[in-house]
Design a protein around this motif. Sequence first.
Motif, PDB file in Angstrom:
ATOM      1  N   HIS A 123      -3.199  -7.829 -38.698  1.00 34.03           N
ATOM      2  CA  HIS A 123      -3.438  -7.154 -39.969  1.00 34.03           C
ATOM      3  C   HIS A 123      -4.326  -7.943 -40.918  1.00 34.03           C
ATOM      4  O   HIS A 123      -4.778  -7.403 -41.937  1.00 34.03           O
ATOM      5  N   HIS A 155      -7.466  -9.110 -40.973  1.00 38.86           N
ATOM      6  CA  HIS A 155      -8.817  -8.662 -41.292  1.00 38.86           C
ATOM      7  C   HIS A 155      -8.817  -7.452 -42.226  1.00 38.86           C
ATOM      8  O   HIS A 155      -9.649  -7.346 -43.130  1.00 38.86           O
ATOM      9  N   ARG A 156      -7.873  -6.524 -42.006  1.00 36.21           N
ATOM     10  CA  ARG A 156      -7.822  -5.347 -42.868  1.00 36.21           C
ATOM     11  C   ARG A 156      -7.457  -5.725 -44.304  1.00 36.21           C
ATOM     12  O   ARG A 156      -8.035  -5.198 -45.266  1.00 36.21           O
ATOM     13  N   ARG A 170     -10.514  -7.611 -45.946  1.00 34.39           N
ATOM     14  CA  ARG A 170     -11.620  -6.718 -46.283  1.00 34.39           C
ATOM     15  C   ARG A 170     -11.253  -5.796 -47.447  1.00 34.39           C
ATOM     16  O   ARG A 170     -12.093  -5.510 -48.309  1.00 34.39           O
ATOM     17  N   THR A 221     -15.906  -8.845 -44.865  1.00 28.13           N
ATOM     18  CA  THR A 221     -15.134  -9.553 -43.858  1.00 28.13           C
ATOM     19  C   THR A 221     -15.205 -11.060 -44.101  1.00 28.13           C
ATOM     20  O   THR A 221     -16.104 -11.540 -44.810  1.00 28.13           O
TER      21      THR A 221
END
Length: 280
Positions: free
Chosen positions: A45, A47-48, A51, A57
Amino acid sequence: MPIKTTTLTDHAARISRVVGHLSERLDRTPSLEELAGVAAFSPCHFHRVYRAMMGETPAETLTRLRLSRAAAALLRTGHPMGRIAREAGYGSVAAFTRAFREAHGLPPGAYRQRAGIGAVQEHDMTDVTFTDLPAMHLATLAHRGAYTEIGGAFERLAAWAGGQGLIGPETKFYGLYWDDPHTVPAEQLRSRAALTVPAGTPLGEGVEALSLPPLRCARLRFQGPYSELEGAYDRLYGEWLPASGEEPADQPALEHYLNDCRSLPPAEWLTDILLPLKPR
């Protein structure tokens, strides 16, 4: 504090740790597992979340910081292009050139040859004006080291403030600079990333409050990358100040960042250099 607000604040603090981790290790490309561990998120989770909170990113954050450092190296060192490309994380000069051109609008060789793309003319100080700053309450993060590397502190501060809901149309971002980079060793330079907040705002880990009194300042507007600002300082202090009859006040120099460096190319970044002056 409502649970939802508490969770958002906690996430902002954890993402701020990741930004600090990235900015302090620009010569490395950390793994997903390493960054997720710093943030204490599951790798599934991380990276989500990153971002969603940063608008980009981790790889894009790292690229921006590296290219900013590369621009400073092109202007301030005689390092060969291959070395600068490697330090920016590129396996070839060609790849570095493409990325640098996309970010700055011209290839690194031309950037170095032209000594940058900033818009203050070398012998023109007629654009210096006077301005009165009101008293301000600031949330700040300290940075010790080269001024061109303060970007990481701003990234961390913005991540924290965004999670607190403190960034809005009226928020102003400032840099505060206490030392002359020509005479003080880079590792000893003192500066702070700062943004305006209401008095009494609760602060996060490492974030410190700073109150500035009303200041009368000389103002020089610069258009271009932050890595080129030092030349404008040299002209402000070396040409304008001796001829002005003014005396600097016992306050740090400030930079007021007028637009969004994430949404605009470096050639369009606007910065007001503010030199505090003694009262007349």
